[in-house]
Design an enzyme around this catalytic site. Structure first.
Site, PDB file in Angstrom:
ATOM      1  N   GLU A 131      -2.768  -8.193  -2.607  1.00  0.00           N
ATOM      2  CA  GLU A 131      -3.560  -6.963  -2.681  1.00  0.00           C
ATOM      3  C   GLU A 131      -2.969  -5.839  -1.842  1.00  0.00           C
ATOM      4  O   GLU A 131      -2.345  -6.084  -0.814  1.00  0.00           O
ATOM      5  CB  GLU A 131      -4.951  -7.214  -2.089  1.00  0.00           C
ATOM      6  CG  GLU A 131      -5.769  -8.224  -2.819  1.00  0.00           C
ATOM      7  CD  GLU A 131      -7.102  -8.418  -2.119  1.00  0.00           C
ATOM      8  OE1 GLU A 131      -7.951  -9.073  -2.697  1.00  0.00           O
ATOM      9  OE2 GLU A 131      -7.286  -7.906  -0.991  1.00  0.00           O
ATOM     10  N   CYS A 164      -2.827   0.238   2.872  1.00  0.00           N
ATOM     11  CA  CYS A 164      -3.010  -1.047   3.553  1.00  0.00           C
ATOM     12  C   CYS A 164      -2.269  -2.085   2.727  1.00  0.00           C
ATOM     13  O   CYS A 164      -2.574  -2.265   1.537  1.00  0.00           O
ATOM     14  CB  CYS A 164      -4.506  -1.366   3.649  1.00  0.00           C
ATOM     15  SG  CYS A 164      -4.823  -2.999   4.328  1.00  0.00           S
ATOM     16  N   CYS A 209      -2.986 -16.846   3.621  1.00  0.00           N
ATOM     17  CA  CYS A 209      -2.797 -16.795   5.078  1.00  0.00           C
ATOM     18  C   CYS A 209      -3.140 -18.157   5.659  1.00  0.00           C
ATOM     19  O   CYS A 209      -4.038 -18.845   5.168  1.00  0.00           O
ATOM     20  CB  CYS A 209      -3.711 -15.727   5.683  1.00  0.00           C
ATOM     21  SG  CYS A 209      -3.428 -15.482   7.451  1.00  0.00           S
ATOM     22  N   CYS A 217      -9.178 -17.204   9.676  1.00  0.00           N
ATOM     23  CA  CYS A 217     -10.226 -16.447  10.374  1.00  0.00           C
ATOM     24  C   CYS A 217     -11.506 -16.538   9.530  1.00  0.00           C
ATOM     25  O   CYS A 217     -11.459 -16.377   8.308  1.00  0.00           O
ATOM     26  CB  CYS A 217      -9.811 -14.988  10.552  1.00  0.00           C
ATOM     27  SG  CYS A 217      -8.292 -14.808  11.484  1.00  0.00           S
ATOM     28  N   CYS A 245     -12.894 -13.599   7.049  1.00  0.00           N
ATOM     29  CA  CYS A 245     -11.918 -12.945   6.171  1.00  0.00           C
ATOM     30  C   CYS A 245     -11.737 -13.757   4.890  1.00  0.00           C
ATOM     31  O   CYS A 245     -11.488 -14.971   4.954  1.00  0.00           O
ATOM     32  CB  CYS A 245     -10.595 -12.841   6.929  1.00  0.00           C
ATOM     33  SG  CYS A 245      -9.205 -12.378   5.907  1.00  0.00           S
ATOM     34  N   CYS A 256     -10.497  -7.616   2.703  1.00  0.00           N
ATOM     35  CA  CYS A 256      -9.175  -8.236   2.574  1.00  0.00           C
ATOM     36  C   CYS A 256      -9.276  -9.576   1.850  1.00  0.00           C
ATOM     37  O   CYS A 256      -9.988 -10.470   2.292  1.00  0.00           O
ATOM     38  CB  CYS A 256      -8.585  -8.422   3.966  1.00  0.00           C
ATOM     39  SG  CYS A 256      -7.116  -9.420   3.988  1.00  0.00           S
TER      40      CYS A 256
HETATM   41  S1  SF4 Z   1      -7.881 -11.722   9.260  1.00  0.00           S
HETATM   42 FE1  SF4 Z   1      -7.423 -12.828   7.353  1.00  0.00          FE
HETATM   43  S2  SF4 Z   1      -5.390 -12.181   6.737  1.00  0.00           S
HETATM   44 FE2  SF4 Z   1      -5.676 -11.572   8.901  1.00  0.00          FE
HETATM   45  S3  SF4 Z   1      -4.841 -13.300  10.072  1.00  0.00           S
HETATM   46 FE3  SF4 Z   1      -7.029 -13.722   9.831  1.00  0.00          FE
HETATM   47  S4  SF4 Z   1      -7.158 -14.989   7.957  1.00  0.00           S
HETATM   48 FE4  SF4 Z   1      -5.133 -14.028   7.977  1.00  0.00          FE
END
Ligand code: SF4
Length: 381
Positions: free
Chosen positions: A129, A142, A149, A153, A156, A374
């Site tokens: 994206e 962005c 990933c 987190c 997210c 995101c």
């Molecule tokens: S916020 Fe999302 S994209 Fe960024 S490091 Fe954490 S899991 Fe990965």
């Protein structure tokens, strides 16, 4: 027996037991192998000298390499046919030997507030994206740095996806070009800022991210200013120090979201191995080497990190290195229960910090009517 497929080609792995991590490694190796054996090499993986060497060996004049390079990085060509100052024979020679694996817009969502979110399809059919965020005084792109990933987190959407692979420099560059075109097309404005806040952890794709920034900032590339670029990290202490050693010119932001280890561990597992103490040490080092003021990003989650005690901890953390704080409004995702703090709590939190002399910006959520968080759009795909 494990069967792995890529671009219609399958391979059987007759292992007695293939655990998920093994499967991931096997697939990555298989895909790399297939990419090397069945797909022409992307010419954008070659340096100027390597293009020159290839052309000279093929009987062409060396100065043609500079023309090809300009088409690739300055004029953002996505086919050899576009290279109109090269002879047809040379264009054919290049296309027989190389590809240009330009990314393509797979889906686009436009918000009532002007935000444009694009799902980009990569040459191997992975989806990432990128977002255009328009404002009165700036046009910000962005961009993503990885497919998925690994850092999980909790707030997210991308954190709920598997990390498939790193993006190469050209795939990052292409996002900027597409979003720059959207800024010109929708708003008749140039792109002014770039933030690496899309899918992935940029510092876990260090070399490719820095190379992409080289193409974006070089006079032989898009010629944008380094100071208009911000790389945002979840906090990889070792790589923050490396940015310092490399004396980078762009800005660095830390996605902080909690200024005590216990809370940060709950929402960002990377904090278990990269504690706040380790991050402070790395950030001090980065500042000493670059002189660049840090940005701390802080999403205020309702009833989790929005008390005045949290604000006090954030203030204490911010005192170690010259910095500013961006309080970011949250775009909720279906995978997690977090919600945005209340407006009056945000005001008290911000006032507490400002009364202590901290520079605070509040970044309102954009694209609320589209999948702007995101990873939200890519996860659907
Ligand atoms: S916020 Fe999302 S994209 Fe960024 S490091 Fe954490 S899991 Fe990965």
């Amino acid at each position: 027996m494990t069967v792995i497929e890529f671009n219609g080609i399958t391979k059987n792995f007759s292992l007695l037991a293939v655990t998920p991590p093994c499967y991931t490694v096997l697939r990555e190796r298989f895909v790399n192998c297939m990419m090397n054996s069945t797909v022409k090499k992307d010419i954008r993986k070659l340096s100027l000298d390597e293009i020159k060497e290839f052309l000279v060996k093929g009987g062409e004049q060396g100065f043609r390499a500079k023309q090809v390079y300009e088409w690739l990085w300055k004029k953002s060509a996505i086919s050899f046919e576009q290279m109109s100052n090269l002879s047809v024979a040379l264009r054919n020679f290049l296309s027989e030997n190389f590809s240009i694996n330009a990314i393509q817009i797979d889906q686009k969502q436009e918000s009532a507030d002007g935000t444009v979110k694009s799902a980009f399809r990569l040459f191997d059919n992975n989806i990432i994206e990128g977002v255009l965020i328009p404002a009165d005084d700036r046009m910000t792109a962005c961009v993503s740095s990885q497919v998925g990933c690994s850092l999980t987190c909790k707030f997210c959407a991308t954190g709920y996806m598997e990390r498939k692979r790193n993006l190469d420099p050209a795939e990052i560059y292409d996002q900027v070009v597409h979003i720059r075109n959207q800024a010109a097309g929708n708003f008749n404005q140039p792109l002014t800022n770039i933030v690496f806040m899309g899918m992935g952890e940029p510092l876990l794709n260090y070399a490719n991210v820095l190379k992409s920034i080289e193409y974006i900032t070089s006079p032989d590339g898009l010629n944008m200013a380094s100071k208009r670029i911000t790389v945002s990290t979840a906090g990889i202490a070792k790589m923050i120090k490396k940015l310092g050693d490399d004396e980078v010119k762009f800005n660095l932001a830390l996605s902080l979201h909690a200024a005590n280890d216990e809370k940060r561990n709950q929402i960002m597992p990377i904090n278990e191995t990269n504690t706040l103490e380790a991050l402070i040490e790395a950030l001090k080092y980065f500042y000493m080497k670059t002189g660049t003021r840090l940005t701390y990003e802080y999403i205020l989650f309702y009833n989790f990190n929005d008390s005045l005690e949290d604000a006090r901890e954030l203030y204490e953390f911010s005192r170690h290195v010259p910095s500013k704080i961006n309080i970011i409004e949250y775009n909720p995702i279906s995978e997690a229960d977090f919600i945005n703090t209340k407006e009056n709590t945000l005001v008290k939190f911000r006032n507490f910090l400002e009364d202590k002399g901290v520079v605070v910006n509040v970044r309102r959520s954009r694209g609320k009517d589209i999948d702007a968080a995101c990873g939200q759009l890519a996860i659907k795909k």
